[in-house]
Design a protein around this motif. Structure first.
Motif, PDB file in Angstrom:
ATOM      1  N   MET A 140     -55.731  22.418  39.141  1.00 45.89           N
ATOM      2  CA  MET A 140     -56.238  22.466  40.492  1.00 45.89           C
ATOM      3  C   MET A 140     -57.219  23.030  40.955  1.00 45.89           C
ATOM      4  SD  MET A 140     -53.398  21.691  43.828  1.00 45.89           S
ATOM      5  CE  MET A 140     -52.262  20.137  42.696  1.00 45.89           C
ATOM      6  N   ARG A 141     -57.755  21.504  41.507  1.00 45.37           N
ATOM      7  CA  ARG A 141     -59.375  21.757  41.679  1.00 45.37           C
ATOM      8  C   ARG A 141     -58.885  22.753  43.269  1.00 45.37           C
ATOM      9  NH1 ARG A 141     -64.593  19.771  39.815  1.00 45.37           N
ATOM     10  NH2 ARG A 141     -64.464  22.205  37.597  1.00 45.37           N
ATOM     11  N   LYS A 201     -60.649  41.903  46.880  1.00 42.48           N
ATOM     12  CA  LYS A 201     -60.086  42.772  47.136  1.00 42.48           C
ATOM     13  C   LYS A 201     -59.415  42.815  45.939  1.00 42.48           C
ATOM     14  CE  LYS A 201     -59.964  46.975  49.116  1.00 42.48           C
ATOM     15  NZ  LYS A 201     -60.766  48.134  48.351  1.00 42.48           N
ATOM     16  N   GLY A 202     -59.215  43.701  45.042  1.00 47.14           N
ATOM     17  CA  GLY A 202     -58.169  44.299  43.942  1.00 47.14           C
ATOM     18  C   GLY A 202     -58.021  43.493  42.908  1.00 47.14           C
ATOM     19  N   GLN A 203     -57.692  42.023  42.796  1.00 47.10           N
ATOM     20  CA  GLN A 203     -58.201  41.812  41.881  1.00 47.10           C
ATOM     21  C   GLN A 203     -59.374  40.096  42.290  1.00 47.10           C
ATOM     22  OE1 GLN A 203     -54.101  41.141  40.646  1.00 47.10           O
ATOM     23  NE2 GLN A 203     -53.968  39.259  41.577  1.00 47.10           N
ATOM     24  N   GLU A 204     -59.512  39.393  41.272  1.00 51.02           N
ATOM     25  CA  GLU A 204     -60.665  38.284  41.561  1.00 51.02           C
ATOM     26  C   GLU A 204     -60.235  37.336  42.459  1.00 51.02           C
ATOM     27  OE1 GLU A 204     -64.077  37.215  38.854  1.00 51.02           O
ATOM     28  OE2 GLU A 204     -63.857  39.052  38.241  1.00 51.02           O
ATOM     29  N   SER A 205     -58.121  37.326  42.018  1.00 46.81           N
ATOM     30  CA  SER A 205     -58.283  35.892  43.139  1.00 46.81           C
ATOM     31  C   SER A 205     -57.448  36.474  44.675  1.00 46.81           C
ATOM     32  CB  SER A 205     -56.847  35.429  42.381  1.00 46.81           C
ATOM     33  OG  SER A 205     -55.718  36.409  41.585  1.00 46.81           O
ATOM     34  N   ILE A 206     -57.674  37.096  44.556  1.00 50.01           N
ATOM     35  CA  ILE A 206     -57.308  37.580  46.475  1.00 50.01           C
ATOM     36  C   ILE A 206     -58.292  37.729  47.052  1.00 50.01           C
ATOM     37  CG2 ILE A 206     -55.889  38.927  48.000  1.00 50.01           C
ATOM     38  CD1 ILE A 206     -54.582  40.046  45.484  1.00 50.01           C
ATOM     39  N   ARG A 207     -58.692  36.326  47.332  1.00 53.70           N
ATOM     40  CA  ARG A 207     -60.361  36.322  47.936  1.00 53.70           C
ATOM     41  C   ARG A 207     -60.789  35.790  49.181  1.00 53.70           C
ATOM     42  NH1 ARG A 207     -65.023  36.191  45.289  1.00 53.70           N
ATOM     43  NH2 ARG A 207     -64.053  36.568  43.201  1.00 53.70           N
ATOM     44  N   TYR A 208     -61.821  36.574  50.212  1.00 54.26           N
ATOM     45  CA  TYR A 208     -62.720  35.427  51.300  1.00 54.26           C
ATOM     46  C   TYR A 208     -63.404  35.018  50.423  1.00 54.26           C
ATOM     47  CZ  TYR A 208     -60.132  39.655  53.898  1.00 54.26           C
ATOM     48  OH  TYR A 208     -59.047  40.141  54.327  1.00 54.26           O
ATOM     49  N   SER A 209     -63.203  33.581  51.537  1.00 54.86           N
ATOM     50  CA  SER A 209     -64.830  32.950  51.162  1.00 54.86           C
ATOM     51  C   SER A 209     -66.037  33.605  51.576  1.00 54.86           C
ATOM     52  CB  SER A 209     -63.646  31.115  51.371  1.00 54.86           C
ATOM     53  OG  SER A 209     -64.115  31.159  52.914  1.00 54.86           O
ATOM     54  N   GLY A 210     -65.429  33.736  52.867  1.00 56.94           N
ATOM     55  CA  GLY A 210     -66.755  34.203  54.017  1.00 56.94           C
ATOM     56  C   GLY A 210     -67.208  33.263  55.102  1.00 56.94           C
ATOM     57  N   ASN A 264     -75.173  36.138  51.997  1.00 60.54           N
ATOM     58  CA  ASN A 264     -74.775  35.240  51.077  1.00 60.54           C
ATOM     59  C   ASN A 264     -73.863  33.899  51.473  1.00 60.54           C
ATOM     60  OD1 ASN A 264     -77.830  35.447  49.195  1.00 60.54           O
ATOM     61  ND2 ASN A 264     -76.810  37.146  47.886  1.00 60.54           N
ATOM     62  N   LYS A 265     -73.728  33.207  52.252  1.00 62.62           N
ATOM     63  CA  LYS A 265     -72.715  32.221  52.460  1.00 62.62           C
ATOM     64  C   LYS A 265     -72.833  31.315  50.929  1.00 62.62           C
ATOM     65  CE  LYS A 265     -72.679  34.853  56.591  1.00 62.62           C
ATOM     66  NZ  LYS A 265     -71.023  35.768  56.941  1.00 62.62           N
ATOM     67  N   SER A 266     -71.239  31.440  51.388  1.00 61.63           N
ATOM     68  CA  SER A 266     -70.962  30.173  50.084  1.00 61.63           C
ATOM     69  C   SER A 266     -69.633  29.683  50.660  1.00 61.63           C
ATOM     70  CB  SER A 266     -71.406  30.822  49.244  1.00 61.63           C
ATOM     71  OG  SER A 266     -69.978  31.897  49.075  1.00 61.63           O
ATOM     72  N   PHE A 267     -68.605  29.219  50.004  1.00 57.14           N
ATOM     73  CA  PHE A 267     -67.383  28.870  50.059  1.00 57.14           C
ATOM     74  C   PHE A 267     -67.193  28.621  48.364  1.00 57.14           C
ATOM     75  CE2 PHE A 267     -70.359  24.545  50.024  1.00 57.14           C
ATOM     76  CZ  PHE A 267     -69.341  23.504  49.507  1.00 57.14           C
ATOM     77  N   THR A 268     -65.900  28.740  48.026  1.00 61.12           N
ATOM     78  CA  THR A 268     -65.375  28.651  47.086  1.00 61.12           C
ATOM     79  C   THR A 268     -64.960  27.481  46.526  1.00 61.12           C
ATOM     80  OG1 THR A 268     -64.857  30.962  47.556  1.00 61.12           O
ATOM     81  CG2 THR A 268     -64.121  30.119  45.446  1.00 61.12           C
ATOM     82  N   MET A 269     -65.215  27.559  44.835  1.00 57.57           N
ATOM     83  CA  MET A 269     -64.132  26.573  43.948  1.00 57.57           C
ATOM     84  C   MET A 269     -63.625  27.151  43.109  1.00 57.57           C
ATOM     85  SD  MET A 269     -65.766  23.378  42.002  1.00 57.57           S
ATOM     86  CE  MET A 269     -66.695  23.940  41.079  1.00 57.57           C
ATOM     87  N   VAL A 270     -62.195  26.596  42.937  1.00 59.42           N
ATOM     88  CA  VAL A 270     -60.836  27.569  42.428  1.00 59.42           C
ATOM     89  C   VAL A 270     -59.877  26.632  41.714  1.00 59.42           C
ATOM     90  CG1 VAL A 270     -58.729  29.070  42.009  1.00 59.42           C
ATOM     91  CG2 VAL A 270     -60.950  28.943  44.175  1.00 59.42           C
ATOM     92  N   ASP A 306     -50.920  27.455  33.444  1.00 54.17           N
ATOM     93  CA  ASP A 306     -50.363  29.416  33.583  1.00 54.17           C
ATOM     94  C   ASP A 306     -50.982  29.378  34.222  1.00 54.17           C
ATOM     95  OD1 ASP A 306     -53.364  29.407  32.950  1.00 54.17           O
ATOM     96  OD2 ASP A 306     -52.729  30.875  30.700  1.00 54.17           O
ATOM     97  N   GLY A 307     -51.954  29.316  35.495  1.00 53.68           N
ATOM     98  CA  GLY A 307     -51.820  29.936  36.439  1.00 53.68           C
ATOM     99  C   GLY A 307     -52.773  30.928  36.955  1.00 53.68           C
ATOM    100  N   SER A 308     -53.157  30.712  36.047  1.00 58.09           N
ATOM    101  CA  SER A 308     -55.099  31.672  35.879  1.00 58.09           C
ATOM    102  C   SER A 308     -55.945  30.582  36.644  1.00 58.09           C
ATOM    103  CB  SER A 308     -55.254  31.235  34.233  1.00 58.09           C
ATOM    104  OG  SER A 308     -55.769  30.752  33.396  1.00 58.09           O
ATOM    105  N   ASN A 309     -57.240  31.148  36.999  1.00 60.76           N
ATOM    106  CA  ASN A 309     -57.957  30.165  37.507  1.00 60.76           C
ATOM    107  C   ASN A 309     -59.528  30.911  37.697  1.00 60.76           C
ATOM    108  OD1 ASN A 309     -58.729  33.195  39.161  1.00 60.76           O
ATOM    109  ND2 ASN A 309     -56.414  32.817  40.457  1.00 60.76           N
ATOM    110  N   LYS A 310     -60.186  30.149  37.535  1.00 59.65           N
ATOM    111  CA  LYS A 310     -61.565  30.586  37.632  1.00 59.65           C
ATOM    112  C   LYS A 310     -61.992  29.926  38.214  1.00 59.65           C
ATOM    113  CE  LYS A 310     -66.239  27.812  35.539  1.00 59.65           C
ATOM    114  NZ  LYS A 310     -66.259  26.907  34.443  1.00 59.65           N
TER     115      LYS A 310
END
Length: 380
Positions: free
Chosen positions: A1-2, A218-227, A240-246, A251-255
């Motif tokens: 899922m994106r 924080k802690g691991q990449e999947s726990i994230r602030y988009s800013g 560098n302002k951005s938003f996040t695409m996941v 299996d629950g892994s993410n890019k």
């Protein structure tokens, strides 16, 4: 899922008496363009849609434009929670009816008890949306005392009916302990009681956070602030302002991919003498940026703001370096300082401003002036 994860829009923000609504519209159009290109299954807004609990009409209109484009035209649902800046009850108006159109507004603790379930080709994904709350609100909701934000967050997550057969995504608006903050964020409390331990989010395949304005994890990449959507303080000039695409796999892994947000007008600090800044402005192609100028001149200046505004029309703040507090100096009014003479106090002030001590001639003249004042006061 994106998923597209964004937060901290602060629509309606006034920055140094300047409305940022046009800058915010420019940034939101970039998010709409990204939705068209990347075709996510859902957009997450992790709190602070508005800058204050009663937003101006222009801010409400801009959010309405975004919702109409995202849901009405592009058919992409939105999951949004209330942040500490939002008025939760106002933001949540007609939430039960709006969710049928694809706008899921979660603004109360009652609503968070049930997940928002979306499906892709691999099955269901449960989205657990936790709106901003303080320990007192959680204590009322759970019926048990809560000492701080971390305990309150733990209490809420522990009672969620999470089905581990599904992929689970958490959405929260909080302050993770050890994360990087900015000047533009409103403190939740004092003394560190607002900090939340990142480890409580480990069971989720992705945690979409709001509140802190710098994109980070924080802690691991999947726990994230988009800013945040824009730079909202001069302390953020290098962000560098951005938003996040996941992209969440079966299996629950993410890019995770950061999609940059280009500022319509950047926000930056310039430093130097008045003449140096005026001369540099002639070749500055970004002269319409929002500017804070820090002057290093030691002498008095005539209308420096007016001179700089001729070249930088959006200069918002002027500072003089010599008036900034020196590190390590303590000017607290202790009992010892109160015993000092008027001459000593004036001498300190003169040295701080001019970076040199009074001359012998100046000292004698000041002594004579202070004596005349004291004599006049005693005779009156």
């Amino acid at each position: 899922m994106r998923i597209l994860h964004t937060s901290d829009w602060h629509l309606g923000r006034i920055f140094h008496q300047f409305s940022l609504i046009d800058e915010q519209r420019h940034a939101l159009l970039q998010i709409i363009e990204a939705i068209e290109v990347h075709k996510p299954e859902v957009v997450i807004i992790a709190g602070d849609i508005y800058d204050r609990s009663i937003p101006p009409a222009s801010a409400i209109g801009l959010f309405n434009e975004f919702v109409d484009q995202c849901i009405g035209t592009l058919k992409v649902p939105i999951i949004a929670i209330s942040g500490n800046h939002d008025g939760a009850e106002r933001l949540g108006f007609a939430a039960n009816q709006l969710k049928h159109s694809g706008l899921h507004l979660v603004t109360s603790l009652d609503q968070m008890q049930k997940p928002i379930t979306l499906a892709d080709e691999y099955g269901d994904v449960d989205f657990w949306a936790v709106p901003f709350h303080d320990p007192a609100q959680v204590a009322d909701f759970t019926g048990s005392p809560q000492t701080d934000f971390n305990q309150a967050h733990c209490s809420l997550i522990e009672q969620l009916p999470i089905n581990k057969k599904y992929r689970n995504v958490m959405i929260s608006h909080c302050y993770l302990d050890g994360a990087n903050e900015s000047e533009s964020e409103r403190p939740l409390t004092i003394g560190g009681a607002d900090r939340v331990d990142w480890k409580i989010f480990k069971p989720f395949c992705y945690t979409a956070l709001g509140h802190l304005h710098q994109p980070q994890y924080k802690g691991q990449e999947s726990i994230r602030y988009s800013g945040s959507l824009l730079k909202y303080s001069f302390s953020e000039q290098h962000h560098n302002k951005s938003f996040t695409m996941v992209d969440i796999g079966p299996d629950g892994s993410n890019k995770i991919t950061l999609l940059p947000l280009k500022q319509r007008r950047d926000l930056r600090v310039i430093r130097g003498t008045l003449e140096e800044l005026v001369n540099a402005a002639k070749d500055d192609v970004n002269h319409e940026d929002f500017i804070q100028a820090v002057l290093t001149d030691s002498q008095a200046l005539l209308n420096p703001m007016a001179r700089l505004r001729e070249h930088y029309p959006n200069i918002l703040e002027l500072k003089k370096e010599r008036f900034e507090t020196r590190t390590g100096q303590d000017y607290a009014r202790s009992s010892e300082q109160l015993k000092r003479t008027d001459l000593d106090i004036f001498n300190d002030f003169f040295e701080q401003v001019h970076e040199q001590k009074l001359t012998e001639q100046q000292t004698k003249l000041l002594q004579k002036t202070l004596a005349a004042i004291n004599e006049q006061e005693s005779s009156s």
